[in-house]
Design a protein around this motif. Structure first.
Motif, short mmCIF file in Angstrom:
data_model
loop_
_atom_site.label_atom_id
_atom_site.label_comp_id
_atom_site.label_asym_id
_atom_site.label_seq_id
_atom_site.Cartn_x
_atom_site.Cartn_y
_atom_site.Cartn_z
N ALA A 148 0.85 -1.20 0.00
CA ALA A 148 0.00 0.00 0.00
C ALA A 148 0.88 1.24 0.00
O ALA A 148 2.00 1.22 0.52
CB ALA A 148 -0.91 0.01 1.23
N LEU A 149 0.36 2.31 -0.58
CA LEU A 149 1.00 3.63 -0.48
C LEU A 149 0.30 4.41 0.61
O LEU A 149 -0.92 4.35 0.73
CB LEU A 149 0.88 4.39 -1.80
CG LEU A 149 1.71 3.90 -2.97
CD1 LEU A 149 1.44 4.76 -4.20
CD2 LEU A 149 3.19 3.91 -2.63
N MET A 150 1.07 5.15 1.40
CA MET A 150 0.50 5.90 2.51
C MET A 150 1.06 7.31 2.53
O MET A 150 2.28 7.51 2.48
CB MET A 150 0.84 5.21 3.84
CG MET A 150 0.07 5.72 5.01
SD MET A 150 -1.64 5.15 5.01
CE MET A 150 -1.43 3.37 5.10
N LEU A 151 0.17 8.28 2.62
CA LEU A 151 0.54 9.67 2.82
C LEU A 151 0.19 9.99 4.27
O LEU A 151 -0.93 9.74 4.71
CB LEU A 151 -0.25 10.56 1.86
CG LEU A 151 0.20 12.00 1.74
CD1 LEU A 151 1.59 12.07 1.11
CD2 LEU A 151 -0.79 12.79 0.89
N HIS A 152 1.17 10.50 5.01
CA HIS A 152 0.98 10.78 6.43
C HIS A 152 0.61 12.25 6.66
O HIS A 152 0.87 13.11 5.82
CB HIS A 152 2.25 10.41 7.20
CG HIS A 152 2.49 8.94 7.24
ND1 HIS A 152 2.00 8.13 8.25
CD2 HIS A 152 3.14 8.11 6.38
CE1 HIS A 152 2.35 6.88 8.02
NE2 HIS A 152 3.05 6.84 6.89
N ALA A 153 0.05 12.52 7.83
CA ALA A 153 -0.43 13.87 8.17
C ALA A 153 0.72 14.86 8.33
O ALA A 153 0.59 16.03 8.00
CB ALA A 153 -1.27 13.83 9.43
N GLY A 154 1.86 14.40 8.83
CA GLY A 154 3.00 15.29 9.07
C GLY A 154 4.14 15.03 8.11
O GLY A 154 4.09 14.12 7.29
N GLY A 155 5.16 15.84 8.22
CA GLY A 155 6.35 15.71 7.38
C GLY A 155 7.16 14.49 7.74
O GLY A 155 6.71 13.61 8.46
N ASP A 156 8.38 14.43 7.25
CA ASP A 156 9.25 13.27 7.48
C ASP A 156 10.68 13.75 7.49
O ASP A 156 11.16 14.34 6.53
CB ASP A 156 9.04 12.26 6.34
CG ASP A 156 9.69 10.91 6.61
OD1 ASP A 156 10.61 10.84 7.44
OD2 ASP A 156 9.27 9.94 5.97
N GLY A 169 3.46 10.75 11.66
CA GLY A 169 2.23 10.67 12.43
C GLY A 169 1.10 9.93 11.73
O GLY A 169 1.30 8.95 11.03
N ALA A 170 -0.12 10.46 11.93
CA ALA A 170 -1.34 9.80 11.48
C ALA A 170 -1.33 9.51 9.98
O ALA A 170 -0.68 10.19 9.19
CB ALA A 170 -2.54 10.67 11.83
N ARG A 171 -2.09 8.51 9.61
CA ARG A 171 -2.23 8.10 8.21
C ARG A 171 -3.34 8.94 7.59
O ARG A 171 -4.49 8.89 8.02
CB ARG A 171 -2.55 6.62 8.15
CG ARG A 171 -1.37 5.80 8.70
CD ARG A 171 -1.74 4.38 9.03
NE ARG A 171 -0.58 3.73 9.64
CZ ARG A 171 -0.22 2.48 9.40
NH1 ARG A 171 -0.93 1.73 8.59
NH2 ARG A 171 0.84 1.99 9.97
N LEU A 172 -3.00 9.73 6.60
CA LEU A 172 -3.92 10.69 5.99
C LEU A 172 -4.62 10.13 4.75
O LEU A 172 -5.83 10.30 4.58
CB LEU A 172 -3.14 11.95 5.62
CG LEU A 172 -3.88 13.05 4.89
CD1 LEU A 172 -4.97 13.64 5.77
CD2 LEU A 172 -2.89 14.14 4.49
N ALA A 173 -3.88 9.48 3.89
CA ALA A 173 -4.43 8.93 2.64
C ALA A 173 -3.74 7.63 2.31
O ALA A 173 -2.56 7.44 2.64
CB ALA A 173 -4.27 9.93 1.50
N CYS A 174 -4.47 6.74 1.63
CA CYS A 174 -3.94 5.39 1.37
C CYS A 174 -4.44 4.91 0.02
O CYS A 174 -5.53 5.27 -0.43
CB CYS A 174 -4.44 4.47 2.48
SG CYS A 174 -3.85 2.76 2.39
N GLY A 175 -3.63 4.04 -0.61
CA GLY A 175 -4.03 3.36 -1.83
C GLY A 175 -3.37 2.00 -1.90
O GLY A 175 -2.20 1.85 -1.52
#
Length: 178
Positions: A148-156, A169-175
């Protein structure tokens, strides 16, 4: 001479077929994460083989502006999961960062850590991002099937300090990558 020409034609066909097989492209629809499962669709990421590793083309909208951590996760799921503390984690079914080498380290897209470490995504003030990102340590798109691809709420920050896993941090978007 005819045999040589036929052999040359077959060799050329084999080379073209090998090149076509290598130039894989995968479309990954992305959705916001919620405690009950995937939410609103926000666009797609297209993954394809590049000359120096995988290239990810992001065409996303409806996101909070700023920097967001971006990773490939171990499991092909964007379903929520119940954590050990009893709280629901949106897209928790994706598991942790893709780390087939079991490095246990978060070192960024060019480091020797998690294979799933991808470049940071910067979302524009209007909530959109349309860009290409390179992931040179992932050699072919086929390595990402079934994850899966994951876009998180915060930076990295590509480190585990001061916050684990770069502070995304939190998981914002996923595919899910088919």
């Amino acid at each position: 001479m005819r045999g040589r020409t036929a052999g040359l034609g077959i060799s050329l066909a084999v080379l073209l077929a090998a090149g076509a097989a290598r130039a894989e492209s995968i479309d990954v629809p992305m959705s916001l994460t919620t405690a009950t499962g995937p939410g609103a669709a926000i666009g797609a990421v297209t993954i394809h083989d590049g000359p120096n590793g995988v290239v990810l083309h992001l065409d996303l909208h409806g996101l909070p502006p700023g920097q967001h951590g971006f990773h490939a996760h171990a499991n092909p799921s964007c379903a929520p999961a119940v954590a050990a503390d009893g709280k629901v984690t949106p897209a928790g079914g994706a598991g942790g960062h893709l780390d087939p080498g079991k490095t246990g380290m978060h070192m960024g897209p060019e480091g020797a850590g998690h294979l799933g470490d991808l470049p940071v995504v910067t979302v524009a003030a209007d909530g959109t991002v349309k860009t290409d990102l390179a992931a040179p340590h992932i050699k072919t798109a086929s390595e990402l099937h079934g994850h899966a691809l994951m876009l998180h709420a915060g930076g990295d920050n590509y480190a585990d300090q001061p916050a684990p896993l770069g502070g995304g941090g939190a998981r914002l978007a996923c595919g899910v990558i088919p």
